[in-house]
Structures are given as structure tokens and as C-alpha cells.
Design an enzyme around this catalytic site. Structure first.
Site, short mmCIF file in Angstrom:
data_model
loop_
_atom_site.label_atom_id
_atom_site.label_comp_id
_atom_site.label_asym_id
_atom_site.label_seq_id
_atom_site.Cartn_x
_atom_site.Cartn_y
_atom_site.Cartn_z
N GLY A 35 16.01 14.49 8.77
CA GLY A 35 16.97 15.47 8.30
C GLY A 35 17.93 15.88 9.39
CG LEU A 62 18.84 19.99 6.45
CD1 LEU A 62 19.64 19.83 5.16
CD2 LEU A 62 19.20 18.88 7.42
CG LEU A 63 14.98 25.13 3.96
CD1 LEU A 63 14.62 25.89 2.68
CD2 LEU A 63 14.38 25.81 5.18
CG HIS A 64 14.23 18.32 6.69
ND1 HIS A 64 14.61 19.39 7.44
CD2 HIS A 64 14.26 17.27 7.54
CE1 HIS A 64 14.87 19.02 8.68
NE2 HIS A 64 14.66 17.72 8.78
CB ALA A 65 8.41 18.60 4.93
#
Lengths: 99, 706
Positions: A18, B598-601
Site C-alpha cells: 500500500g 491509507l488503511l490496509h493489511a
């Protein structure tokens, strides 16, 4: 015409898909502007120690995790701040003899 | 009634022409404006009328002097005897004459000598001299300029020869030179129409070059090595040999580093070079030094070779390709296939054509031989994405030879890749048979063939030949319907369609007309069967946007943004927890823009398919980031791998990098506003977003002439 060595940079974040990609894009833009030969890849912070890249770029939070390998670790506060990336990177690249 | 110098120049061009010429063509030849030409015409018409000669002017057709050849020659003679008549040279023509004079002359040239030759005064000569110096420097030569001494070119002999060959290729062009090698000056004359001054200087230069003998030598090399050079390689070899013969006669010898000499000895080109050298020695009763023999060998090793259809399709045994080269091709295609199409890596036709192409490329790079790529600009314009991929893929090559690969070479590699991509476009149908004639190198020919195959499913390319091959080999007329050529050729009995290798719209129309092909009703889908990589607009939809959301802390923010994804079924519930854990574990670095998180995993944390959501906050929330807090815009991303979301992410980066757009998003009161922003973003060009771009490179409607 002797070739200048290609710069290899690893951009990292906790996930590797990301924000590190975003950082990679901005870094590529900057290197393109500087007219250098480069290869930038994005990855997880855990890859940083074992990388063959010349430079690891990461958020300041990751600097400690990334330290310890052969690459120079360059913390970037604003992943999306091209001016900061350009300034920091130019200085490091000059020191390392890429420019 | 008298004529001005400019009128004389225009008249001279008109008298030279057998066909009508447009005002703007005249203007561009003389490098003046069409308006100036039109203005001068009144006087010219009156002058001609006084001699009973008519000037025909037709709209959309051009201007010409209607008079038999003898009358025109008389008029030219009269013109040249006019008081004060001197050739007016266009700035480019002047520069070319100056460069050639500087290259040719062993003695320093004085301004005094140049003034009459160029027909301009001292200051103009000096300003031309600066341009000439720049040209010489680009060719590794330097210009000595000293008062009372004059101007003189100095540099290494090898560079000097390269510069002369380059100069001839630039000013005269490949085709006229090839015709010249065969002993006819017709093409040279027609290329130099309207440039009488330059023609004169060039003709004098060619007087001293034995082109036809050198051409015979090159022919014998082809027989000896059982191969065929491309037309451009042939021209360059002939020129190099002819110049070599002349220079050695004057005692001007190239110098080569000893290690080059050593590495050359084992190559078969060296043996061929030796045989040629023997022939030259006998004929001119001279001795060629070793370095000159090696020089010939280097030129041979770097020359582009023409492969036949059967070479590439696979009848030729693969053993002839060196394993080292194949390995390199595989490395290049491994890289290219990531960005273009996975099939490229196993595309035998591409592997072979690239391998055959690479061998001389390696020699050229090793010995620093330049290569011309007249299509470079077109390739960059038409296949921008593929060109970029080609540059990336050639990194391996660059490392191998420790040299920067010039753009010209990259261009050829891009053409091979482009050809393969064109082949991947589906084509069903019945065939019409054509022969493709190509003056250029291998890559050009194959690009054209592939474009033909993609564009005209109905057409089968029977064989690819060079112009010299066509005239040598017997072509069965009944066997083919037409010839498609990139250069003008004359063969009786078969329709010939001359096209650009990149096959512009006009070219296609002509092919359709001649081969009587209707416009295909079903254009092949650009990316049929290809998994399209989602762009931002397909991910951020009404379902995945929420505006002005209230949240007390960052955990709630993650919950709300994550829930949107969960609702669409793209993630499992555990992914939301994983996104929180990342922040707990590593800190709030995910707040990557000021006020934006920016949220993510990881994909394995429960992502079922690529997804993204966008949430704006009613009031900003602190994530604990040192600089970018507080957050009022949140993007949650669920990726399935490291790559497929690249394009969407690049678009997102484009938007979020623009403060105005960010402000619009943050203040949006309706989802529609955001959807409009999202769908209106062009993708970022400096990253390698997706394979789809490659299809837009080769896809319909982006052709050169449109």
C-alpha cells in the site's frame, strides 16, 4: 561512455503493498526528474535487512526495524511530499557518489 | 525587368521540377514563409511571360512551368548568367555544405574562402560555424579555430569516418545511397531537387569514392558468410569500405585498442574481413594494416542482418543461437512479460527474432558502433508504454556490456516487443497473399508484418524481402496478390503499395483499396480474454463511499471504512482487525498524506477480491501521526497481490497529490461529486501501472497518421 551504476532502492511499509507502493511511485518520479538510472521496488519492512538494494526508504517508525542490513536506511516523514523525498534523496545520493 | 535573388532561387526550383510543387513545399525548401513565395510569384510570372513560357497554378495541385525540357534548360542557363545571380542556399543546405567542407578539407579553411562558397557574409559564416562545431562535437570531433589560421577539424580517424557516414546518411538518406551504390545517380538527383548547391558539393565528394567496387565487396561478403545485410547496413558497409580505401591511400589509418583486436580474432567476421582486405590490397597494390582489417571486422559484426521468415518461424536450428544470448533474451522477456503479457516469455517467434537481433547489437555496444533508428521518434510516440518496458528490459543488456544502451537500440527492442504484442491480437479469417518488402532492418520488417497480421486478418504475408532481394530473386507473380513495401520499388505486373512501417491510417486505407478488403466489421477487442486491471472508478463506487462519518477514535474510523468493504463481500471480517493491528504494531505511518490515511493489511489477512473504500469524516480524528494528523479522509484498501491494484493506486496518488482535488473530496456533500472526480483521473504515466496500457499502445485508433 562509462555507465553510471544503477541505483537500487527498496521502499517499505508494514504491509508491502500500500503505502510502500505510493512511496515507490513518488520516488520514481523524483529519480526520473533527476535523470538517473534506477530500480525501485516496494516491500515489507521485514525485507529491509536482507535487501541488496543501496537504499531503503521508509517511514521514521520503521527506521529501527530496517537498520542492520547493508543498505542505507533513509526515513521519510511525508511519503507523498516530493520536495522532502527529492531533498533527502539528493543528499544521500550525493554522499554515496551516485550524483 | 529584373529578378531578386530570392525570385531566382524560386525559379531555379521550379525549373528543376518535372511535377507540380506546392507553394509551401517551395517555402520549406528555401526555409522562408509561403507568403514570401506568393509575393515573389508576380515578378516570376512576368519574367516567364516575357519569354513566352507559362506558369500553371492550380489550387490543391501546385505550381509548375509548362515547357519542354530543352526550353527549361535554356532558361536555367539564362538565369545563371544573369548579373548578380548566385545560388541562394537555405540555412540547412548552407550548414550541410559547411560541415562537408570542414570534414573534407585537410588544410585549415579561411572565412574568406567560405564566404563565396556559402554565399553569405562573415558574421553569418561565423554563426553557421558554431552550429557546425556543435554537429562535429556530437560526432566526437572538434574544431580548431584560430585567427590567421582558419578552421580545421581534428579527431580520431575512426570518429572521422563515422561522422562522414552519418553525414551522408543524414543528408542523402539510405535509399538514394543504395541506388547510388548500384551505380545510378537518379535517386540522388531527385532527393537533392532544389538543392543545387549541395548536390554539386556531394557529387564532387562521391567522385572520389569507389562505391560500385565497394558494393561488389559487400556482395561477396554476403555470399561468403551466407547471410544478407539489411539495406541500411549494406549502405553503411559500402560507405565505410569506400571511405577506408580512400583514407588508407592517403596514409590515414584507424587506431584500435589492442584488446579489441584480440577479442575479434576468433570471430568469423574477422576471417571474412581478411579475405576482403586481401582483395583490396591486390586491387590497389597497397598494404592494409591490421587495425584496418579489424575495423572491417567490427563493421561486419555490428551490421544488421536480414532473417528470412523461416529463420524466425523456426525452421532454422536453434543451436545457431548462442546460449548466452538466449539466456539474455529470456531475462529481458521475463521482465517485459510482467508489464506486457505473460505469453511473451514463451513466444518462440519473439525469442528467435530478438536473439537474432541481439547478436549484432552486442557487437555494436561492445565496440561502440552507433546505430541509426529512423523510426525512433515514431516508436516513442506510438508505443510510449512499450518503449518504457523495453528500456526496463534492456537493463540486463546494459549490465552485460557495462554500457548505457542508446535510445536507438531501445527503440528496436521496443519494436520487437510491439510486434509480439500486435501478434497477440486475435485474427481469424481467410487469407490474401502479399509479399512484404522492407528497406529497413529486421525489427521494422517484423513490426510491419505483425501490424499487417493484426490489422488485416485476411492477409497472409508470404515472405519478407529486401529491395535487392526482390530484384535478384524470381517472384512468382501468380502466387501473390500484391507487394507491400516500405520503400519505393518498381516491379512490373504486381500492384505495389508503399507504406510506412508503422502502418498509418492512410496506408491501411490504400491496402484495403488495392486488396479490395472491406472495412472489418468486427474490430478485434483490444483485450479479449485479458483480465483487466481495475481502475479507481471501478473500485470506488456508491457502495464504497461514505461521507461525513462521525467517529470518536481511529479504531472506529477503521471499523467504518472496513465495514464498507465487508458489506460488498470483498473481505472477511478479520481483515478489519488486521488493519488495526498494523497500526498498533508499526504506528500510524499509514497517515501518508496530511490528513489522509491509507488503511490496509496483507492480502492473506482475509481479502477475497481487490477492493477500496473512501470515507470522509465529520470531524477530524487523531491517529497519532507526528506530522500528518488529524485525519479527515480515509481510504481503505484490500489488495489480493502486490500488483493488481497498482493502477488504481497510481490514480489515487494522482488525486491525493493535488490539494485542490483533496479539498473537493473533503468538502463533498454528495457521493456523485466524488465519483466524478474519480472517473475523471487520467492515470499516472511515470509508473508502470498495468498491462492494459500496452494494449492501448497497440490498440486501434492510436496510429501515427491520425
Amino acid at each position: 561512455m562509462a555507465k553510471k551504476k544503477r541505483i537500487e532502492i527498496l521502499t517499505v511499509c508494514g504491509v508491502g503493498s500500500g503505502s510502500s507502493l505510493i512511496l515507490r511511485m513518488y520516488t520514481e518520479d523524483v529519480l526520473e526528474e533527476l535523470g538517473l538510472r534506477y530500480k525501485v521496488s516496494a516491500g515489507q519492512a521485514s525485507e529491509a535487512r536482507g535487501t541488496k538494494a543501496d537504499i531503503v526508504m521508509c517511514a521514521p517508525e520503521f527506521a529501527v526495524v530496517c537498520q542492520g542490513g547493508s543498505a542505507e536506511v533513509v526515513p521519510i516523514k511525508g511519503f507523498t511530499n516530493k520536495d522532502e523525498i527529492r531533498e533527502t534523496l539528493t543528499e544521500v545520493l550525493k554522499r554515496k557518489g551516485f550524483i | 525587368m529584373s529578378l531578386s535573388t530570392r525570385q531566382c532561387a524560386i525559379l531555379r526550383i521550379l525549373l528543376d521540377m518535372d511535377n507540380p510543387i506546392s507553394m509551401s513545399e517551395i517555402a520549406s525548401q528555401l526555409e522562408i514563409t509561403p507568403r514570401m513565395v506568393r509575393y515573389d510569384f508576380r515578378g516570376i510570372e512576368r519574367w516567364l511571360q516575357a519569354r513566352d513560357v507559362q506558369l500553371i497554378k492550380k489550387a490543391n495541385y501546385g505550381v509548375f512551368i509548362e515547357a519542354p525540357r530543352e526550353v527549361r534548360i535554356d532558361l536555367i542557363r539564362e538565369l545563371e548568367h544573369l548579373a548578380g545571380y548566385h545560388l541562394i542556399l537555405s540555412p540547412t543546405e548552407r550548414l550541410h555544405i559547411l560541415i562537408l567542407s570542414l570534414l573534407k578539407c585537410d588544410q585549415p579553411l579561411l572565412i574568406k574562402q567560405l564566404e563565396p562558397r556559402l554565399g553569405v557574409s562573415r558574421p553569418t559564416v561565423l554563426s553557421d560555424m558554431n552550429k557546425a562545431e556543435k554537429w562535429l562535437e556530437e560526432h566526437n570531433l572538434s574544431l580548431i579555430r584560430r585567427p590567421h589560421f582558419g578552421f580545421k577539424t581534428v579527431g580520431k580517424e575512426g570518429d572521422w569516418r563515422k561522422a562522414v557516414v552519418d553525414f551522408l546518411l543524414e543528408t542523402v538518406g539510405e535509399m538514394p545511397l543504395l541506388v547510388l551504390c548500384k551505380g545510378s545517380k537518379a535517386a540522388l538527383r531527385s532527393r537533392m531537387k532544389g538543392k543545387v548547391g549541395l548536390l554539386r558539393v556531394l557529387s564532387a565528394f562521391f567522385e572520389n569514392l569507389d562505391l560500385s567496387y565497394s558494393k561488389k565487396l559487400v556482395d561477396s561478403i554476403e555470399r561468403m558468410l551466407h547471410l544478407q545485410f539489411t539495406d541500411d547496413a549494406c549502405v553503411s558497409l559500402v560507405l565505410h569500405l569506400a571511405i577506408l580505401i580512400g583514407r588508407v591511400g592517403q596514409g590515414k589509418i584507424v587506431e584500435l585498442p589492442p584488446q579489441h583486436l584480440k577479442s575479434l580474432r576468433e570471430q568469423r567476421e574477422f576471417h571474412a574481413a581478411k579475405i576482403i582486405a586481401d582483395q583490396i590490397e591486390q586491387r590497389f597494390n597497397t598494404v592494409l594494416p591490421k587495425s584496418e582489417v579489424a575495423y572491417i571486422a567490427i563493421q561486419l559484426a555490428g551490421a544488421k542482418i536480414r532473417w528470412t521468415v523461416s529463420d524466425i518461424i523456426g525452421e532454422r536450428s536453434a543451436e545457431e543461437i548462442e546460449p548466452g544470448v538466449l539466456e539474455m533474451v529470456d531475462g529481458m522477456l521475463a521482465e517485459a512479460s510482467i508489464y506486457l503479457h505473460p505469453y511473451l516469455r514463451v513466444d518462440q517467434q519473439l525469442i528467435r527474432s530478438l536473439a537474432f537481433h541481439l547478436k549484432p547489437v552486442l557487437s555494436r555496444l561492445r565496440f561502440g558502433l552507433p546505430v541509426r533508428n529512423p523510426l525512433l521518434e515514431d516508436v516513442k510516440r506510438q508505443y510510449p508504454y512499450i518503449f518504457k518496458v523495453a528500456r526496463r528490459s534492456s537493463d540486463i543488456l546494459e549490465e552485460k556490456v557495462s554500457r548505457r544502451i542508446p535510445e536507438e537500440e531501445i527503440g528496436y527492442i521496443a519494436m520487437h516487443l510491439g510486434a509480439a504484442m500486435e501478434r497477440l491480437r486475435p485474427f481469424p479469417g481467410v487469407k490474401r497473399r502479399v509479399l512484404v518488402i522492407c528497406g529497413e532492418g529486421v525489427a521494422t520488417a517484423w513490426l510491419l508484418v505483425s501490424k499487417m497480421q493484426a490489422e488485416f486478418p485476411e492477409v497472409e504475408v508470404v515472405e519478407v524481402m529486401s529491395t535487392s532481394e526482390v530484384s535478384r530473386r524470381h517472384v512468382f507473380r501468380g502466387d501473390i496478390d500484391a507487394m507491400i513495401s516500405t520503400v519505393p520499388v518498381e516491379i512490373v505486373g504486381i500492384p505495389i503499395i508503399v507504406v510506412s512501417p508503422l502502418l498509418g491510417a492512410k496506408d491501411k486505407a490504400r491496402i484495403r483499396e488495392v486488396l479490395k478488403i472491406g472495412v472489418s466489421t468486427s474490430e478485434p477487442a483490444d483485450n479479449a480474454g485479458e483480465a483487466e486491471e481495475p481502475c479507481l472508478a471501478t473500485l470506488i463506487t456508491t457502495e464504497t463511499i461514505r461521507l461525513r462519518v462521525a467517529a470518536n477514535n481511529w479504531q472506529e474510523v477503521v471499523d467504518k471504512a472496513g465495514r464498507l468493504l465487508l458489506n460488498t463481500g470483498a473481505i472477511e471480517a478479520r481483515y478489519i482487525e488486521a488493519m488495526k493491528n498494523i497500526i498498533v504494531k508499526y504506528g500510524p505511518y499509514i497517515v501518508i498524506w496530511p490528513g489522509i490515511a491509507l488503511l490496509h493489511a496483507r492480502p492473506e489477512d482475509g481479502v477475497k477480491r481487490l477492493c477500496m473504500s473512501l470515507v470522509t469524516m465529520q470531524s477530524s480524528v487523531k491517529f497519532g501521526h507526528l506530522y500528518n494528523d488529524p485525519v479527515d479522509l480515509v481510504i481503505a484498501l484490500g489488495a489480493v497481490d502486490d500488483r493488481s491494484h497498482l493502477k488504481a493506486l497510481a490514480q489515487l496518488a494522482e488525486i491525493l497529490g493535488d490539494q485542490e482535488m483533496v479539498n473537493e473530496i473533503k468538502s463533498a456533500s454528495a457521493k456523485k461529486e466524488i465519483l466524478e472526480l474519480v472517473s475523471g483521473t487520467p492515470q499516472k504515466s511515470s509508473v508502470m501501472p498495468s498491462r492494459k496500457d500496452a494494449w492501448s499502445d497497440v490498440g486501434n485508433g492510436k496510429y501515427l497518421s491520425q
